[in-house]
Design a protein around this motif. Structure first.
Motif, short mmCIF file in Angstrom:
data_model
loop_
_atom_site.label_atom_id
_atom_site.label_comp_id
_atom_site.label_asym_id
_atom_site.label_seq_id
_atom_site.Cartn_x
_atom_site.Cartn_y
_atom_site.Cartn_z
N LEU A 28 -110.86 65.51 26.42
CA LEU A 28 -109.47 65.27 26.02
C LEU A 28 -109.39 64.58 24.66
O LEU A 28 -108.54 64.92 23.83
N ILE A 29 -110.28 63.64 24.43
CA ILE A 29 -110.30 62.93 23.15
C ILE A 29 -110.62 63.90 22.01
O ILE A 29 -110.00 63.86 20.95
N VAL A 30 -111.58 64.79 22.23
CA VAL A 30 -111.92 65.79 21.22
C VAL A 30 -110.72 66.71 20.98
O VAL A 30 -110.40 67.04 19.83
N PHE A 31 -110.05 67.12 22.03
CA PHE A 31 -108.87 67.97 21.90
C PHE A 31 -107.79 67.28 21.06
O PHE A 31 -107.22 67.89 20.15
N ILE A 32 -107.54 66.01 21.31
CA ILE A 32 -106.58 65.24 20.51
C ILE A 32 -107.05 65.18 19.06
O ILE A 32 -106.25 65.33 18.13
N GLY A 33 -108.33 64.95 18.85
CA GLY A 33 -108.88 64.92 17.50
C GLY A 33 -108.69 66.24 16.78
O GLY A 33 -108.36 66.27 15.59
N LEU A 34 -108.88 67.34 17.49
CA LEU A 34 -108.67 68.66 16.88
C LEU A 34 -107.21 68.85 16.50
O LEU A 34 -106.91 69.42 15.45
N LEU A 35 -106.30 68.38 17.34
CA LEU A 35 -104.88 68.45 17.00
C LEU A 35 -104.59 67.65 15.73
O LEU A 35 -103.88 68.12 14.84
N LEU A 36 -105.15 66.46 15.66
CA LEU A 36 -104.90 65.60 14.50
C LEU A 36 -105.53 66.14 13.23
O LEU A 36 -105.01 65.94 12.14
N SER A 37 -106.65 66.81 13.36
CA SER A 37 -107.36 67.32 12.18
C SER A 37 -106.72 68.56 11.60
O SER A 37 -107.04 68.97 10.49
N GLY A 38 -105.84 69.17 12.36
CA GLY A 38 -105.23 70.41 11.90
C GLY A 38 -106.02 71.63 12.30
O GLY A 38 -105.65 72.75 11.97
#
Length: 167
Positions: free
Chosen positions: A141-151
């Motif tokens: 989930l944290i990686v998924f959120i990071g991917l969202l934030l990274s664009g």
């Protein structure tokens, strides 16, 4: 992502601790309809959806900690909830995000005596297996959120939920 994955949690738990100890996992389904509703809410009100997602995650973390016990490590799911509060609210919504972070911290800090015994009897080996399962799931989930934030996952931008992020 959470709504899609949540129905599989009993299967993951079954693989980790055995079929005779998965009954408490069905309590996690209480939150499934709310997680499913988040995208529909987001189409009408993005802020309400972020708040709903966060509060549902926190409530699910509390229920799951009661169900599986603090030895299961299930409260690690409160970390992605705090991350949502810290990172996914716009600057004008910062107060809401800080409340989410604070609620996540408070939920994580609930004393053991409040939860009492888990709803099933788990051995040290069971708890170890659940800690590994829950840590991997929360990390995903944290990686998924990071991917969202990274664009790297621009779907939210295409829907108009957020202004494009520029470096």
């Amino acid at each position: 992502m959470v709504a899609w994955n949540q129905p599989f949690y009993p299967l993951y738990l079954w693989a980790a601790v055995g079929a005779d100890k998965i009954a408490p996992s069905f309590l996690t389904f209480i939150s499934t309809p709310i997680f499913v509703a988040v995208p529909a809410v987001a189409k009408r009100h993005a802020l309400a959806a972020r708040i709903l997602l966060s509060l549902t995650g926190i409530a699910n973390g509390i229920v799951s900690t009661k169900a599986f016990g603090v030895g299961s490590g299930v409260e690690i799911f409160l970390v992605p909830c705090a991350l949502i509060g810290a990172a996914l609210f716009r600057p004008s919504e910062r107060a809401f995000g800080l409340v989410i972070v604070a609620l996540s911290a408070v939920a994580y800090s609930i004393p053991l005596r409040f939860f009492g015994e888990p709803l099933a009897s788990y051995s040290a080996a069971d708890n170890s297996a659940m800690v590994g399962l829950n840590a991997l799931s929360a990390a995903t989930l944290i990686v998924f959120i990071g991917l969202l934030l990274s664009g790297a996952m621009p779907a939210a931008e295409q829907r108009g939920d957020q202004a494009p992020r520029r470096k």
